[in-house]
Design a protein around this motif. Sequence first.
Motif, short mmCIF file in Angstrom:
data_model
loop_
_atom_site.label_atom_id
_atom_site.label_comp_id
_atom_site.label_asym_id
_atom_site.label_seq_id
_atom_site.Cartn_x
_atom_site.Cartn_y
_atom_site.Cartn_z
N VAL A 42 29.65 44.16 42.42
CA VAL A 42 29.40 43.74 40.96
C VAL A 42 28.15 42.76 40.97
O VAL A 42 27.73 42.68 39.83
CB VAL A 42 30.63 42.88 41.22
CG1 VAL A 42 30.43 41.49 40.37
CG2 VAL A 42 31.91 42.73 41.41
N TYR A 97 38.23 47.83 38.79
CA TYR A 97 37.86 46.33 38.38
C TYR A 97 36.46 46.08 38.90
O TYR A 97 36.22 45.28 37.57
CB TYR A 97 38.97 45.30 38.73
CG TYR A 97 39.07 43.90 38.53
CD1 TYR A 97 39.39 43.61 36.70
CD2 TYR A 97 38.29 42.89 38.95
CE1 TYR A 97 38.74 42.42 37.03
CE2 TYR A 97 37.99 41.60 38.74
CZ TYR A 97 38.77 41.29 37.69
OH TYR A 97 38.20 39.89 37.08
N GLN A 129 33.68 48.02 36.41
CA GLN A 129 33.91 47.88 34.69
C GLN A 129 33.20 46.16 35.14
O GLN A 129 32.43 45.60 34.42
CB GLN A 129 35.15 47.13 34.92
CG GLN A 129 35.63 46.65 33.30
CD GLN A 129 36.92 45.73 32.74
OE1 GLN A 129 37.61 45.95 33.40
NE2 GLN A 129 36.88 46.12 31.39
N ARG A 130 33.50 45.00 36.70
CA ARG A 130 32.56 44.00 36.31
C ARG A 130 31.29 44.44 36.48
O ARG A 130 30.33 43.45 36.37
CB ARG A 130 33.33 42.77 37.35
CG ARG A 130 34.04 42.68 36.88
CD ARG A 130 34.26 42.17 35.32
NE ARG A 130 35.91 41.31 35.01
CZ ARG A 130 36.88 41.54 34.01
NH1 ARG A 130 36.20 43.32 33.65
NH2 ARG A 130 37.76 41.68 33.79
N ALA A 149 29.36 45.04 33.51
CA ALA A 149 29.35 44.33 32.21
C ALA A 149 27.99 42.94 33.13
O ALA A 149 27.57 42.74 31.46
CB ALA A 149 30.73 43.47 32.59
N ASN A 150 28.14 42.91 34.53
CA ASN A 150 27.36 42.04 34.71
C ASN A 150 25.83 43.00 34.12
O ASN A 150 24.45 42.22 35.02
CB ASN A 150 26.74 41.74 36.05
CG ASN A 150 28.19 41.02 36.36
OD1 ASN A 150 28.75 40.07 35.17
ND2 ASN A 150 28.63 41.07 37.88
N THR A 195 34.77 46.03 28.90
CA THR A 195 33.71 45.82 29.29
C THR A 195 32.48 45.16 28.46
O THR A 195 31.77 44.32 28.90
CB THR A 195 33.36 47.21 30.34
OG1 THR A 195 34.55 47.83 31.31
CG2 THR A 195 32.10 47.02 31.03
N HIS A 230 32.69 41.84 28.23
CA HIS A 230 32.72 40.88 29.09
C HIS A 230 31.24 40.47 29.63
O HIS A 230 30.74 39.88 30.73
CB HIS A 230 33.40 40.89 30.85
CG HIS A 230 35.01 40.53 30.56
ND1 HIS A 230 36.10 41.47 30.10
CD2 HIS A 230 34.89 39.59 31.20
CE1 HIS A 230 37.13 40.85 30.02
NE2 HIS A 230 36.88 39.95 30.87
#
Length: 202
Positions: free
Chosen positions: A2, A27, A30-31, A34-35, A64, A67
């Motif tokens: 992440v 998941y 995806q995060r 987003a980061n 995505t 977030h």
Amino acid sequence: IVSVTNTVSKELLIDTMLAVTNPEASYIAQRALANMANKDVIVALLDGYLGAQQEAQKELFADTVRHMRKPEIVPALRYIVEGEKDDSFDMIGLAACDTLGVIGTREATDCLMASYKNLSNENTLAAVYAAIIKISNPDSLDILLGSARDVDIAPKVRLASITALRNYDYGLVGEPLQEIQSSAQDAAIREAARNSLEKAFK
């Protein structure tokens, strides 16, 4: 994973996100995307969205974008929103609008306000309205106050701006909202000002 910030990894992360055999890895990927949140990542997500054959994949790309929270991605989000003239942008355009409202910087707020003048897609216009309501960034307060007082602006933009003022401290918005409530000719505007006054006071 992440915390990955190297954009060279974006293609691998996108492939992992789309892997239906491992929902947990999907998941996490995806995060991580987003980061990372920069222009290159957004372009890759947009390309992937437009090329996706399945609705579930499109939802992953759009979610995505929804977030992402870094202010520096606002220009890329604006590009997506303006592309909403093409119906194929629909889901990801709505996500971009939502993210602009959550980020809520002056640049993001200016983008949303300008979008109302340039867009005709009803779904997108509704998303712009909903995004403006979410703005709570202190730097954008003067923009919202200006729109809230502007009798010549698009009525829904004025309504959204008045509604967004509920997200600020009563000491900052109480007086202008009272002024709008007492002077506005439109009943919907007066009601919006009254509701925002109540919520800001709490």
